[in-house]
Design an enzyme around this catalytic site. Structure first.
Site, PDB file in Angstrom:
ATOM      1  CG  ASP A  55      10.069  74.918  20.191  1.00 12.57           C
ATOM      2  OD1 ASP A  55      11.257  74.849  20.530  1.00 12.57           O
ATOM      3  OD2 ASP A  55       9.227  74.045  20.497  1.00 12.57           O
ATOM      4  CD  GLU A 127      12.684  78.452  19.801  1.00  7.64           C
ATOM      5  OE1 GLU A 127      13.106  77.303  20.036  1.00  7.64           O
ATOM      6  OE2 GLU A 127      11.900  79.057  20.576  1.00  7.64           O
TER       7      GLU A 127
END
Length: 240
Positions: A55, A127
């Site tokens: 992320d 992610e």
């Protein structure tokens, strides 16, 4: 992990289309390991820690790209583009585009209820995959992967004017009528892995627009876009 799952090996073969080659598949397999699978198989780690790192990596690379590419846009515009680009819904679409759901290691119960097809699961896996690529192959490789899989969506976002249709609709009706609209999910169709939602936008108990989407939020957004046209037309008639 020494005996790699077949899905991990298949994922590596697919990633070769992006010139990504893991020398050891441990990190890749961990990126594909959902917490339910780790729990059922008494594994120490799932992809959650990788998701955290991915992320952050994604956010930086997207911000860097937007800053360098769109020199005419201010901080507010750049933030809106970035927010839309790295949203869970956007990442889930990208994850489906690269077939991530096929390679995920899921707990049997979660898999049975279609867990591998959920937006949140796919976006988290994307992610996690970014983090795995970064740790094994470095910054430039993960950056190019993001460019190839995600950045093409910017043109679509800019074409739509980066509009948050629900916010625009709310501001429009509150300015004109001092009262907001109401959203209701009218229908929910399809299996868990391929649902379709229909949202109704109501104004004083009257249905003024309908939106359809793959998620409730998408259906509401599409409905809001149509409702804006309805209220702008009503405003035009009042001014005549």
């Amino acid at each position: 992990m020494s005996n790699y799952q077949r899905s991990t090996i298949e994922c590596q073969k697919y990633l070769e289309e992006f010139n990504i080659y893991f020398q050891q598949l441990d990190t890749l397999e961990k990126a594909l390991t959902h917490p339910t699978y780790a729990y059922e198989n008494n594994l120490k780690d799932s992809n959650q820690r990788l998701e955290f790192l991915g992320d952050t990596i994604l956010g930086f690379i997207v911000a860097e790209y937007l800053f360098q590419t769109y020199t005419d846009k201010n901080e507010g515009d750049l933030s809106k583009i970035k927010g839309a680009l790295v949203s869970g819904e956007s990442l889930a679409i990208v994850g489906r585009d690269i077939f991530l759901y096929k390679y995920l290691l899921m707990g049997k119960g979660e898999d049975k209820i279609g867990g591998r097809y959920k937006d949140s699961v796919i976006s988290d896996a994307y992610e996690s995959l970014l983090a795995a690529i970064y740790l094994e192959l470095g910054y430039e490789v993960v950056k190019q992967f993001i460019y190839r899989t995600l950045m093409h969506k910017i043109a679509e976002l800019l074409e739509n004017g980066m509009m948050d249709f629900k916010t625009i609709l709310q501001e429009l009706v509150q300015k004109e009528y001092k009262k907001n609209v109401e959203y209701k999910i009218l229908e929910e169709n399809g299996p868990d892995h391929d649902k379709s939602f229909t949202a109704g936008i109501f104004w004083e108990d009257n249905l003024v627009a309908i939106g359809v989407g793959k998620s409730k939020k998408e259906a509401e957004r599409n409905g809001a876009k149509l409702a804006i046209s309805y209220f702008e037309n009503e405003k035009f008639k009042k001014e005549q």
